[in-house]
Design an enzyme around this catalytic site. Structure first.
Site, PDB file in Angstrom:
ATOM      1  N   HIS A 186      13.491  36.941  23.148  1.00  0.00           N
ATOM      2  CA  HIS A 186      13.304  35.174  22.807  1.00  0.00           C
ATOM      3  C   HIS A 186      15.088  35.390  23.295  1.00  0.00           C
ATOM      4  CE1 HIS A 186      13.919  31.492  21.498  1.00  0.00           C
ATOM      5  NE2 HIS A 186      15.124  31.435  21.373  1.00  0.00           N
ATOM      6  N   GLU A 187      16.016  36.216  22.753  1.00  0.00           N
ATOM      7  CA  GLU A 187      17.381  36.631  22.851  1.00  0.00           C
ATOM      8  C   GLU A 187      18.016  37.137  24.453  1.00  0.00           C
ATOM      9  OE1 GLU A 187      19.351  34.617  21.008  1.00  0.00           O
ATOM     10  OE2 GLU A 187      17.600  34.839  20.007  1.00  0.00           O
ATOM     11  N   HIS A 230      17.346  34.483  26.721  1.00  0.00           N
ATOM     12  CA  HIS A 230      18.358  33.541  27.441  1.00  0.00           C
ATOM     13  C   HIS A 230      19.372  34.253  28.620  1.00  0.00           C
ATOM     14  CE1 HIS A 230      17.623  30.477  24.415  1.00  0.00           C
ATOM     15  NE2 HIS A 230      17.650  31.455  23.484  1.00  0.00           N
ATOM     16  N   TYR A 246      22.568  23.687  27.914  1.00  0.00           N
ATOM     17  CA  TYR A 246      22.128  23.828  25.836  1.00  0.00           C
ATOM     18  C   TYR A 246      22.075  22.439  25.684  1.00  0.00           C
ATOM     19  CZ  TYR A 246      20.584  27.043  23.052  1.00  0.00           C
ATOM     20  OH  TYR A 246      19.553  28.403  22.169  1.00  0.00           O
ATOM     21  N   GLU A 288      15.124  26.825  25.271  1.00  0.00           N
ATOM     22  CA  GLU A 288      14.246  27.469  24.098  1.00  0.00           C
ATOM     23  C   GLU A 288      13.189  27.930  24.560  1.00  0.00           C
ATOM     24  OE1 GLU A 288      15.421  28.717  21.561  1.00  0.00           O
ATOM     25  OE2 GLU A 288      16.916  28.573  22.343  1.00  0.00           O
ATOM     26  N   ASP A 342      21.893  16.978  15.846  1.00  0.00           N
ATOM     27  CA  ASP A 342      21.864  18.121  15.531  1.00  0.00           C
ATOM     28  C   ASP A 342      21.218  19.060  16.878  1.00  0.00           C
ATOM     29  OD1 ASP A 342      22.591  17.524  13.322  1.00  0.00           O
ATOM     30  OD2 ASP A 342      20.913  16.791  12.405  1.00  0.00           O
ATOM     31  N   HIS A 357      15.955  23.137  19.747  1.00  0.00           N
ATOM     32  CA  HIS A 357      14.865  23.814  19.011  1.00  0.00           C
ATOM     33  C   HIS A 357      13.735  23.385  18.647  1.00  0.00           C
ATOM     34  CE1 HIS A 357      18.705  26.585  19.026  1.00  0.00           C
ATOM     35  NE2 HIS A 357      17.458  27.597  19.501  1.00  0.00           N
TER      36      HIS A 357
END
Ligand SMILES: [Zn+2]
Lengths: 357, 105
Positions: free
Chosen positions: A176-177, A180, A191, A200, A272, A278
């Site tokens: 996942h990271e 990015h 983002y 995401e 938020d 997410h």
């Protein structure tokens, strides 16, 4: 598994005379259908000929490519020793011996599998397609309940031990990271709001594929969970997200309930989390799952290929969900043709989540 | 002094929040919060602390403070948090966790 550096290097060395002869549409076919080595070569050749057409320092680029060996991982793992200074102290470099610290080995191994999936399946030469180093830092901060990509490297916290375990424990977190980073170099999705949720989702899609690839699991056998093993024992939940059934990953007194929607009608409007990046990622996540399950077999082979081409060539910084549906549909048509089962699966996948292509 | 605090985002995408009225706190805690707010220069901060660097999965903070006639709300990306604000955010993050725990008692 044996690497194939020498082969691809020799391609890189004689790239100029070849790219002058092989027409772009053939290169494109090779890039899409060749084996990993051919793909990588064709991708790079295409990139060069595009650069050359734009008269942009083609000579310098070719020289640079000749020295960047494709298929060579360059991993470094650092230890922040519970500080928030990056990158920290080097604890394992490429080819170095195993550490006694499981977080170090997990970060190293996970980055390797992610690199392999991108290189062997999608013909991609690291994060930036130019052999970028894969740097990871473990033990970031104190009881830090998070992992992130800071634009240059991966960073993992230890978790607090009460709610979260260390973040390297789940290989899909690592995929996942790193993804990015890929998104940053390709679609550059903003983002925030829908582009952010797509950003995401791409990270979850390829993170999950890294896990499936490592375990050689078919779409049917995979659990489609993100971050399994990350929740500490005693927390009521199986993972952080479910691509198959968004909203069902956890339901805990302390953490609350998984807020992800799996359909456009339940899209969450919030200030938020940069507009719920997410949260609303559950919608495109499920579209990918629905596509992959219809196609059967290994999800990285067809659905993954379609999503990768969309990420690389079709999506833009401000793309919305409907643009992503269109992008994957176009990618499927290019790869598999009009009237193909693959094209139909993509259409049905998005239709399941309330998005018409 | 009244404080509303929310942390959202991060890889897990979980929200944690707490609302504090220092009137209801023991004096040591109340003094500590007042000091952290002062040291952060909270009322002089820009309303939005945005990070322009690429990245993913950082936390996002939202903090509202009311004290007498002063009132301010800020939104801060973790990557753009100034050094002097960090101790206040860390302290409030601890409070948010503690209050989540109390729910179960
Ligand atoms: Zn992410």
């Amino acid at each position: 598994m044996k690497e194939v550096d020498t082969d691809s290097n020799s391609h890189a060395a004689c790239i100029c005379p070849i790219y002058c002869i092989v027409p772009p549409h053939i290169l494109k076919r090779i890039a899409e259908h060749g084996n990993a080595n051919q793909k990588s070569w064709a991708f790079r050749t295409l990139a060069i000929s595009e650069q050359a057409r734009g008269q942009r320092q083609a000579v310098g680029l070719i020289a640079a490519l000749a020295t960047t060996s494709t298929g060579t991982k360059r991993r470094t793992v650092y230890d922040a020793r519970n500080s928030s200074r990056l990158p920290g102290t080097i604890v394992r470099a490429e080819g170095g011996p195993k550490s006694k610290d499981p977080a170090v080995n997990e970060a190293y191994l996970g980055a390797g599998t992610t690199y392999d999936l991108y290189y062997k399946v999608f013909g991609r030469n690291s994060i930036d397609e130019r052999g970028m180093r894969l740097d990871s830092t473990v033990h970031y901060g104190r009881d830090y309940d998070n992992a992130f990509w800071n634009g240059q490297q991966m960073v993992y916290g230890d978790g607090d031990g009460e709610l979260f375990n260390r973040f390297t424990i789940a290989i899909d977190v690592i995929g996942h990271e790193l993804t990015h980073g890929v998104t940053q170099y390709e679609a550059g999705l903003e983002y925030e709001d829908q582009p952010g949720a797509l950003n995401e989702s791409m990270s979850d899609v390829f993170g999950s594929l890294v896990k499936q690839y490592r375990r050689r699991q078919t779409a049917k056998n995979a659990d489609w969970l993100i971050g399994k093993g990350l929740l500490a024992s005693g927390v009521k939940g199986k993972a952080l997200r479910s691509m198959k059934e968004p909203g069902t990953a956890y339901d805990d007194d302390l953490l609350g309930k998984d807020p992800q929607p799996g359909h456009m009608k339940d899209y969450v409007k919030t200030h938020d989390d940069n507009g719920g990046v997410h949260i609303n990622s559950g919608i495109p996540n499920r579209a990918f799952y629905e596509t992959a399950i219809r196609l059967g077999g290994y999800a990285w082979q067809k659905a993954g290929q379609i999503w990768y081409v969309a990420l690389r060539d079709k999506l833009r910084p401000t793309s919305q969900f409907k643009d992503a549906a269109k992008a994957t549909w176009m990618a499927a048509r290019e790869l598999y043709g009009n009237g193909s089962l693959e094209l139909k699966a993509v259409q049905q996948g998005w239709s399941e989540v309330g998005i018409k292509v | 002094m009244k404080i509303d605090f929310t942390r959202s985002g991060g890889f897990a995408g979980m929200r944690s929040a707490v609302a504090i009225d220092t009137e209801n706190l023991p004096s040591t805690e109340s003094e500590r919060l007042h000091r952290l707010v002062e040291e952060a220069g909270f009322f002089d901060l820009p309303a939005a602390l945005k990070s322009t660097a690429p990245g993913g999965d950082r936390f996002q903070y939202r903090v509202k403070v009311e004290e007498g006639t002063r009132r301010k709300e800020i939104v801060a990306d973790e990557a753009a948090v100034p050094e002097r604000l960090r101790p206040l955010l860390d302290y409030l993050t601890g409070w948010a966790r503690a209050s989540q725990k109390r729910k179960t008692v």
